[in-house]
Write a protein that holds these residues in place. Structure first.
Motif, PDB file in Angstrom:
ATOM      1  N   LEU A 139       5.075   5.853  -5.285  1.00  0.00           N
ATOM      2  CA  LEU A 139       4.836   5.390  -6.611  1.00  0.00           C
ATOM      3  C   LEU A 139       4.317   5.838  -7.587  1.00  0.00           C
ATOM      4  N   LEU A 140       2.615   6.611  -7.264  1.00  0.00           N
ATOM      5  CA  LEU A 140       2.030   6.423  -8.014  1.00  0.00           C
ATOM      6  C   LEU A 140       1.672   8.017  -7.765  1.00  0.00           C
ATOM      7  N   GLY A 141       2.096   8.335  -6.316  1.00  0.00           N
ATOM      8  CA  GLY A 141       1.767  10.127  -5.996  1.00  0.00           C
ATOM      9  C   GLY A 141       0.336  10.624  -5.436  1.00  0.00           C
ATOM     10  N   ALA A 142       0.068   9.639  -4.830  1.00  0.00           N
ATOM     11  CA  ALA A 142      -1.369   9.075  -4.543  1.00  0.00           C
ATOM     12  C   ALA A 142      -1.611  10.016  -3.033  1.00  0.00           C
ATOM     13  N   PHE A 146      -4.320   2.111   3.544  1.00  0.00           N
ATOM     14  CA  PHE A 146      -3.557   2.258   2.307  1.00  0.00           C
ATOM     15  C   PHE A 146      -3.463   3.185   1.169  1.00  0.00           C
ATOM     16  N   SER A 147      -4.170   2.134   0.128  1.00  0.00           N
ATOM     17  CA  SER A 147      -3.813   2.895  -1.110  1.00  0.00           C
ATOM     18  C   SER A 147      -5.178   3.805  -1.244  1.00  0.00           C
ATOM     19  N   ARG A 157      -6.486   6.639  -6.786  1.00  0.00           N
ATOM     20  CA  ARG A 157      -6.701   5.830  -5.795  1.00  0.00           C
ATOM     21  C   ARG A 157      -6.875   4.373  -6.296  1.00  0.00           C
ATOM     22  N   VAL A 158      -8.137   4.918  -7.304  1.00  0.00           N
ATOM     23  CA  VAL A 158      -8.161   3.066  -7.854  1.00  0.00           C
ATOM     24  C   VAL A 158      -6.990   2.684  -8.062  1.00  0.00           C
ATOM     25  N   GLY A 161       0.471  -1.286  -0.085  1.00  0.00           N
ATOM     26  CA  GLY A 161      -0.192   0.525   0.509  1.00  0.00           C
ATOM     27  C   GLY A 161       0.725   0.895  -0.146  1.00  0.00           C
ATOM     28  N   LEU A 162       1.932   1.670   0.555  1.00  0.00           N
ATOM     29  CA  LEU A 162       2.776   3.088   0.886  1.00  0.00           C
ATOM     30  C   LEU A 162       3.379   2.839  -0.417  1.00  0.00           C
TER      31      LEU A 162
END
Length: 185
Positions: free
Chosen positions: A93-96, A144-145, A112-113, A87-88
């Motif tokens: 990595l995706l800047g969420a 987390f995600s 977030r998806v 999750g972290l």
């Protein structure tokens, strides 16, 4: 001396018998609730949020399905750790990290998806690589995600401590039940 040993042996058998005689319909709900209570009381005592949603399914597995490999101490701890890591990693990595948290805002964003997709992929991959599948860890991953947990050291530590607490208590109760059931055979 022989009679004394016989009494001790019979006493040992009797102490295991009462646990063995508790029907699963009583044992499993009691133990699942007890595991949540233990983590909750520890969190209250230390003023920390160590009780989180994915510990519910963990307690369920340990209480209702103690023979399952996914209920073992290793799977519980390593599973939640790789769920946390997945999750972290996905969020970072995706800047969420700056996207609104879904559970508190009700707003689901594309980032977030995609973070959830990557997090689930990583969670499953880590589970296979570490030989530590633990289905409730998928919920930890999504917490987390989706922003329920923030990608901070504090939130990561809360997850680690909560997972270890339920793993220790759950393993103790799981072993008690398994040994009592083995003596039944």
């Amino acid at each position: 001396m022989i009679r004394e040993k016989q009494r001790v042996t019979q006493g040992d058998r009797h102490s295991k018998n009462w646990i063995r005689q508790i029907p699963d319909i009583v044992w499993a709900p009691f133990v699942a609730g007890l595991l949540i209570l233990i983590v909750g009381l520890l969190g209250l005592a230390f003023g920390q949020p160590w009780l989180f949603p994915s510990l519910g399914p963990t307690a369920f597995l340990q209480a209702e399905q103690p023979k399952q490999p996914t209920a073992r101490f290793y799977n519980v701890v390593v599973g939640h750790l790789h769920g946390l890591a997945a999750g972290l990693l996905a969020v970072v990595l995706l800047g969420a990290t700056t996207a609104p948290p879904v559970l508190s805002t009700g707003e689901l964003t594309a980032v977030r998806v995609w973070a959830s997709v990557l997090a689930m992929f990583l969670n499953m991959l880590f589970g296979f690589l570490l030989k530590a599948p633990h289905p409730p860890a998928a919920a930890t991953t999504l917490l987390f995600s989706l922003g329920g947990f923030k990608p901070t050291a504090a939130d990561a530590i809360h997850v680690v401590i909560g997972a270890i607490a339920i793993a220790v208590a759950g393993e103790l109760l799981r072993q008690i039940r398994l040994k009592a059931k083995l003596s039944e055979a």
